[in-house]
Design a protein around this motif. Structure first.
Motif, PDB file in Angstrom:
ATOM      1  N   GLY A  70       0.827  -1.197   0.000  1.00 57.45           N
ATOM      2  CA  GLY A  70       0.000   0.000   0.000  1.00 57.45           C
ATOM      3  C   GLY A  70       0.862   1.248   0.000  1.00 57.45           C
ATOM      4  O   GLY A  70       2.012   1.225   0.419  1.00 57.45           O
ATOM      5  N   GLU A 120      -2.878   6.606   2.709  1.00 54.57           N
ATOM      6  CA  GLU A 120      -3.354   6.269   4.064  1.00 54.57           C
ATOM      7  C   GLU A 120      -3.721   4.800   4.192  1.00 54.57           C
ATOM      8  O   GLU A 120      -3.685   4.230   5.270  1.00 54.57           O
ATOM      9  N   SER A 150       2.125  -7.036   9.328  1.00 52.50           N
ATOM     10  CA  SER A 150       2.943  -5.882   9.701  1.00 52.50           C
ATOM     11  C   SER A 150       4.343  -6.358  10.049  1.00 52.50           C
ATOM     12  O   SER A 150       4.529  -7.499  10.450  1.00 52.50           O
ATOM     13  N   VAL A 201       6.131   3.465  11.985  1.00 50.08           N
ATOM     14  CA  VAL A 201       5.462   3.884  10.757  1.00 50.08           C
ATOM     15  C   VAL A 201       6.438   3.990   9.592  1.00 50.08           C
ATOM     16  O   VAL A 201       7.410   4.762   9.647  1.00 50.08           O
ATOM     17  N   GLY A 211       4.385   0.044   2.024  1.00 50.70           N
ATOM     18  CA  GLY A 211       4.559  -1.380   2.267  1.00 50.70           C
ATOM     19  C   GLY A 211       5.818  -1.971   1.657  1.00 50.70           C
ATOM     20  O   GLY A 211       6.222  -3.082   2.017  1.00 50.70           O
TER      21      GLY A 211
HETATM   22  C1  9D3 Z   1      -2.001   7.532  11.183  1.00 52.23           C
HETATM   23  C2  9D3 Z   1      -2.416   6.403  10.314  1.00 52.23           C
HETATM   24  N1  9D3 Z   1      -1.256   5.683   9.749  1.00 52.23           N
HETATM   25  C3  9D3 Z   1      -1.256   4.295  10.288  1.00 52.23           C
HETATM   26  C4  9D3 Z   1      -0.160   4.060  11.237  1.00 52.23           C
HETATM   27  C5  9D3 Z   1      -1.433   5.692   8.293  1.00 52.23           C
HETATM   28  C6  9D3 Z   1      -0.390   4.943   7.568  1.00 52.23           C
HETATM   29  C7  9D3 Z   1       0.943   5.204   7.765  1.00 52.23           C
HETATM   30  C8  9D3 Z   1       1.919   4.508   7.050  1.00 52.23           C
HETATM   31  C9  9D3 Z   1      -0.760   3.974   6.649  1.00 52.23           C
HETATM   32  C10 9D3 Z   1       0.201   3.310   5.931  1.00 52.23           C
HETATM   33  C11 9D3 Z   1       1.535   3.576   6.131  1.00 52.23           C
HETATM   34  C12 9D3 Z   1       2.553   2.853   5.346  1.00 52.23           C
HETATM   35  N2  9D3 Z   1       3.020   1.638   6.048  1.00 52.23           N
HETATM   36  C13 9D3 Z   1       2.853   0.434   5.526  1.00 52.23           C
HETATM   37  O1  9D3 Z   1       2.321   0.322   4.442  1.00 52.23           O
HETATM   38  C14 9D3 Z   1       3.299  -0.730   6.253  1.00 52.23           C
HETATM   39  C15 9D3 Z   1       3.880  -0.861   7.550  1.00 52.23           C
HETATM   40  C16 9D3 Z   1       4.259   0.090   8.541  1.00 52.23           C
HETATM   41  O2  9D3 Z   1       4.112   1.308   8.398  1.00 52.23           O
HETATM   42  N3  9D3 Z   1       4.802  -0.383   9.706  1.00 52.23           N
HETATM   43  C17 9D3 Z   1       5.004  -1.691   9.937  1.00 52.23           C
HETATM   44  N4  9D3 Z   1       4.673  -2.623   9.055  1.00 52.23           N
HETATM   45  C18 9D3 Z   1       4.117  -2.200   7.875  1.00 52.23           C
HETATM   46  S1  9D3 Z   1       3.636  -3.207   6.646  1.00 52.23           S
HETATM   47  C19 9D3 Z   1       3.136  -1.973   5.692  1.00 52.23           C
END
Ligand code: 9D3
Length: 243
Positions: free
Chosen positions: A120, A123, A139, A144, A148
């Motif tokens: 991804g 958001e 995950s 953060v 992905g």
């Molecule tokens: C404040 C909302 N955020 C969620 C923590 C939004 C968001 C932030 C970063 C949504 C996606 C992402 C991108 N991260 C990933 O796609 C991801 C991920 C990660 O950020 N940490 C640990 N494992 C993974 S696996 C994919």
């Protein structure tokens, strides 16, 4: 690519940034194994499945809020053009909402023939696409990332090193000890001394039994102090409990 008996373990990455691959997977252990055909890497550009001339892959979230959401129709089209749907295939979405990756899950995934990894950006991905294509969400830890893709690199690296023929000396036993919940003992090499620091005497003694005991004790001590979570889980799995 046809999925014949000659096809090695394959990771297929669905991403908006195919230029991020192979990245670190093209070097060192994984890179050599990739070159020698012990595994294969495919990238699918999700943007190739956009329906409009501007190649739109995202839109604003229903209900409002920050950022953009990946459209379900575009992602599903990319998935449907990619998956074969066999038992030996795992369909995974790397997501901060996913189940934390463990060595046990890595071992299971390395035993499949093919991983399809959906990365991804933005958001998140429209929830209906995750449900409709039954994506397993994984995950790589509680911090953060920007997307992905680095998580996919981590997952693939962990699987590839378990493939037959990839690691020179099989260290299956060491991995099992990690799965059983122990951190590693400390390592030392020449020179000795170094900056006035001595290597522990027992390691120079030649007493293999005493060395094994010492390493076991140091591994247990490190686990107790650094990872009380691992230590409790390990004690729970054993009959004796010396605290
Ligand atoms: C404040 C909302 N955020 C969620 C923590 C939004 C968001 C932030 C970063 C949504 C996606 C992402 C991108 N991260 C990933 O796609 C991801 C991920 C990660 O950020 N940490 C640990 N494992 C993974 S696996 C994919």
């Amino acid at each position: 690519m046809p999925d014949g008996p000659g096809t090695p373990w394959t990771a297929t990455v669905l991403t908006l940034f195919p230029e991020m691959f192979p990245g670190p997977l093209g070097a060192s252990l994984a890179g050599k194994a990739l070159e020698s055909g012990l595994w294969a890497l495919e990238c699918v550009d999700i943007r190739d499945f956009a329906g409009d001339k501007h190649r739109t892959v995202d839109d604003a979230p229903f209900g409002g809020g920050p950022g953009m959401v990946m459209r379900p129709d575009v992602l599903a089209a990319a998935i449907d053009a990619t998956v074969a749907g066999g038992e030996d295939e795992a369909l995974i979405h790397l997501s901060p909402r996913g189940a934390p990756l463990t060595q046990a899950r890595v071992r299971e995934l390395s035993a499949r023939r093919r991983l399809v990894l959906v990365c991804g950006r933005f958001e998140g991905v429209d929830e209906r696409a995750i449900q409709a294509r039954e994506l397993e969400e994984i995950s790589v830890g509680d911090y953060v990332l920007s997307g992905g893709e680095p998580a996919a690199v981590v997952l693939i690296d962990a699987c590839v090193r378990l493939l037959p023929g990839v690691v020179g000396a099989p260290d299956g036993l060491a991995d099992e000890s990690f799965e059983a919940g122990l951190l590693e003992y400390p390592h030392y090499t020449r020179p000795n001394p170094w900056e006035g620091r001595e290597v522990p005497e027992v390691l120079l003694s030649g007493h293999h039994e005493r060395i094994r005991t010492w390493r076991r004790e140091r591994a247990e001590e490190a686990t107790r102090r650094r990872r009380p979570d691992l230590w409790r889980r390990r004690r729970g799995a054993e009959a004796v409990d010396d605290g």
